[in-house]
Design an enzyme around this catalytic site. Structure first.
Site, PDB file in Angstrom:
ATOM      1  N   HIS A  61       2.418  -2.843  -1.398  1.00  0.00           N
ATOM      2  CA  HIS A  61       3.216  -1.782  -0.771  1.00  0.00           C
ATOM      3  C   HIS A  61       2.394  -0.863   0.129  1.00  0.00           C
ATOM      4  O   HIS A  61       2.942   0.052   0.754  1.00  0.00           O
ATOM      5  CB  HIS A  61       3.980  -0.968  -1.829  1.00  0.00           C
ATOM      6  CG  HIS A  61       3.123  -0.159  -2.747  1.00  0.00           C
ATOM      7  ND1 HIS A  61       2.564  -0.681  -3.889  1.00  0.00           N
ATOM      8  CD2 HIS A  61       2.743   1.142  -2.702  1.00  0.00           C
ATOM      9  CE1 HIS A  61       1.882   0.253  -4.512  1.00  0.00           C
ATOM     10  NE2 HIS A  61       1.966   1.375  -3.808  1.00  0.00           N
ATOM     11  N   HIS A  62       1.086  -1.103   0.242  1.00  0.00           N
ATOM     12  CA  HIS A  62       0.267  -0.349   1.191  1.00  0.00           C
ATOM     13  C   HIS A  62      -0.246  -1.229   2.338  1.00  0.00           C
ATOM     14  O   HIS A  62      -1.119  -0.800   3.099  1.00  0.00           O
ATOM     15  CB  HIS A  62      -0.910   0.330   0.482  1.00  0.00           C
ATOM     16  CG  HIS A  62      -0.510   1.568  -0.267  1.00  0.00           C
ATOM     17  ND1 HIS A  62      -0.125   2.729   0.367  1.00  0.00           N
ATOM     18  CD2 HIS A  62      -0.415   1.819  -1.591  1.00  0.00           C
ATOM     19  CE1 HIS A  62       0.179   3.651  -0.537  1.00  0.00           C
ATOM     20  NE2 HIS A  62       0.011   3.124  -1.735  1.00  0.00           N
ATOM     21  N   LYS A 107      -1.944   3.624 -10.870  1.00  0.00           N
ATOM     22  CA  LYS A 107      -2.611   4.926 -10.747  1.00  0.00           C
ATOM     23  C   LYS A 107      -3.014   5.506 -12.099  1.00  0.00           C
ATOM     24  O   LYS A 107      -3.759   6.488 -12.154  1.00  0.00           O
ATOM     25  CB  LYS A 107      -1.704   5.909  -9.995  1.00  0.00           C
ATOM     26  CG  LYS A 107      -1.674   5.632  -8.502  1.00  0.00           C
ATOM     27  CD  LYS A 107      -0.960   6.717  -7.726  1.00  0.00           C
ATOM     28  CE  LYS A 107      -1.054   6.442  -6.223  1.00  0.00           C
ATOM     29  NZ  LYS A 107      -0.297   7.444  -5.428  1.00  0.00           N
ATOM     30  N   HIS A 167       5.989   0.667  -8.883  1.00  0.00           N
ATOM     31  CA  HIS A 167       5.000   0.329  -7.849  1.00  0.00           C
ATOM     32  C   HIS A 167       3.661   1.039  -7.993  1.00  0.00           C
ATOM     33  O   HIS A 167       2.623   0.505  -7.627  1.00  0.00           O
ATOM     34  CB  HIS A 167       5.585   0.578  -6.447  1.00  0.00           C
ATOM     35  CG  HIS A 167       5.691   2.021  -6.061  1.00  0.00           C
ATOM     36  ND1 HIS A 167       6.663   2.862  -6.565  1.00  0.00           N
ATOM     37  CD2 HIS A 167       4.938   2.791  -5.224  1.00  0.00           C
ATOM     38  CE1 HIS A 167       6.513   4.070  -6.049  1.00  0.00           C
ATOM     39  NE2 HIS A 167       5.473   4.056  -5.242  1.00  0.00           N
ATOM     40  N   ASP A 168       3.641   2.249  -8.527  1.00  0.00           N
ATOM     41  CA  ASP A 168       2.393   3.013  -8.625  1.00  0.00           C
ATOM     42  C   ASP A 168       1.785   3.009 -10.024  1.00  0.00           C
ATOM     43  O   ASP A 168       0.961   3.860 -10.337  1.00  0.00           O
ATOM     44  CB  ASP A 168       2.634   4.462  -8.184  1.00  0.00           C
ATOM     45  CG  ASP A 168       2.364   4.672  -6.702  1.00  0.00           C
ATOM     46  OD1 ASP A 168       1.713   3.814  -6.082  1.00  0.00           O
ATOM     47  OD2 ASP A 168       2.802   5.705  -6.161  1.00  0.00           O
ATOM     48  N   HIS A 223      -5.662   1.123  -6.922  1.00  0.00           N
ATOM     49  CA  HIS A 223      -4.516   1.224  -7.833  1.00  0.00           C
ATOM     50  C   HIS A 223      -3.545   0.051  -7.657  1.00  0.00           C
ATOM     51  O   HIS A 223      -2.848  -0.324  -8.594  1.00  0.00           O
ATOM     52  CB  HIS A 223      -3.790   2.568  -7.654  1.00  0.00           C
ATOM     53  CG  HIS A 223      -2.858   2.632  -6.492  1.00  0.00           C
ATOM     54  ND1 HIS A 223      -3.281   2.958  -5.218  1.00  0.00           N
ATOM     55  CD2 HIS A 223      -1.515   2.425  -6.397  1.00  0.00           C
ATOM     56  CE1 HIS A 223      -2.246   2.944  -4.404  1.00  0.00           C
ATOM     57  NE2 HIS A 223      -1.157   2.629  -5.083  1.00  0.00           N
ATOM     58  N   ASP A 274       8.492   4.374   0.131  1.00  0.00           N
ATOM     59  CA  ASP A 274       7.351   5.035  -0.513  1.00  0.00           C
ATOM     60  C   ASP A 274       6.744   6.083   0.420  1.00  0.00           C
ATOM     61  O   ASP A 274       6.471   7.223   0.003  1.00  0.00           O
ATOM     62  CB  ASP A 274       6.315   3.969  -0.879  1.00  0.00           C
ATOM     63  CG  ASP A 274       5.094   4.551  -1.565  1.00  0.00           C
ATOM     64  OD1 ASP A 274       5.259   5.415  -2.444  1.00  0.00           O
ATOM     65  OD2 ASP A 274       3.966   4.136  -1.223  1.00  0.00           O
TER      66      ASP A 274
END
Length: 310
Positions: free
Chosen positions: A223-224, A174, A170-171, A199, A252
């Site tokens: 996801h944010h 970044k 998911h990240d 990101h 998360d």
């Protein structure tokens, strides 16, 4: 050369099938006989010294093998090769360096593909995030929570696998965020924060390059998002946010709260649970927030309490 030597006294045909794959046609041979022959060859390869094997984990060259037998009703050679290929994938999924005979009862293709995808994504995460130890470890913990939590959710097998893979990757975006911003101990400026928020878009672009991972795009990109519509990048609200993305947001956030970070105080598991409960219905989907806090209380708090200093 080992293949050629091994079939010298047999009516077998050996050929290169791909970059690192070989095929063996074995007329008048049962699948059990084929297994004995190929397992013996596998051990021979293991025991043969090749320059450089001392630098690889098991100190030997290994291979996996899949066997399929021509059966009544099988009229297409492509079907035979396809089944041998499935058995090969199953051999790899069982831990590699072994020989497997095709059996439709033990060949679960979804599980095989999942393990292959997981292996691929783990390598990508390790490579992309090698310079950002915090994000790499965070991704591995979120993956672990998702793996355990998914067992308690009413999801299809495919949804569970998608959630788990999405948690791991998911990240990934970044990697495009400058290290000095990610590791900054002071509060981020508005400009720096806007860069961090990108990101999710950068991650989507990385994942979109691999068509096999299209199902993971919503988890990477969304996801944010927040249940109340105040998240990013699109400000989606409630059921507009895909279910798996809503679940991942909670996992998360929980790990982010309970792990030491440069710009915020670390919360205990109890404090993080209280925060998720407080934000249920605003930041988090209330149904999954309740289920996740119960999961943590059942699976983690007793363990932490047992190891807490008296």
């Amino acid at each position: 050369n080992l293949l050629r030597t091994g079939i010298e006294d047999k009516n077998y045909i050996a050929a290169r099938y791909g970059g690192e794959e070989f095929a063996l046609l074995m007329p008048n041979t049962t699948k059990e006989e084929a297994h004995v022959f190929l397992d013996r060859l596998r051990k021979q390869v293991n025991d043969t010294y090749f320059p450089g094997v001392e630098h690889i984990p098991y100190r030997c060259l290994s291979f996996s093998c899949g066997i399929a037998e021509m059966e009544k009703g099988m009229y297409d050679s492509g079907e035979l090769i396809h089944k041998a290929d499935q058995a090969l994938y199953y051999a790899k999924a069982q831990g590699k360096n072994n020989v497997q005979i095709y059996n439709e009862h033990n060949i679960c293709l979804d599980e095989i593909r999942f393990k292959q995808d997981l292996d691929t994504l783990e390598q990508q995460v390790k490579f992309f995030l090698s310079k950002d130890v915090y994000t790499y470890r965070h991704s591995k913990r979120v993956f672990k929570y998702a793996l355990e939590f998914s067992k308690q959710l009413d999801l299809t097998d495919h949804e569970k696998q998608t959630l788990i893979l999405g948690a791991l990757i998911h990240d990934i975006g970044k990697i495009e965020v400058p290290r000095d911003i990610l590791n900054k101990e002071e509060k981020l400026t508005s400009h720096e924060w806007e860069i961090v928020k990108k990101h999710v878009t950068w991650g989507k672009e990385i994942i979109a390059a691999e068509k096999q991972f299209d199902d993971l795009i919503p988890l990477v990109e969304l996801h944010h998002e927040r249940y109340d519509g105040k998240g990013y990048p699109y400000g989606l609200k409630g059921q507009e946010i895909p279910k798996l993305a809503r679940i991942l947001t909670i996992i998360d956030s929980f790990d982010a709260m309970t792990t030491e970070r440069p710009y915020q105080c670390t919360k205990t598991f109890e404090e993080a649970i209280a925060e998720i409960e407080r934000c249920a219905g605003t930041q988090f989907d209330p149904l999954y927030a309740k289920m996740f806090t119960e999961f943590v209380q059942t699976n983690y708090l007793p363990r932490l309490q047992r190891h807490a200093p008296s």
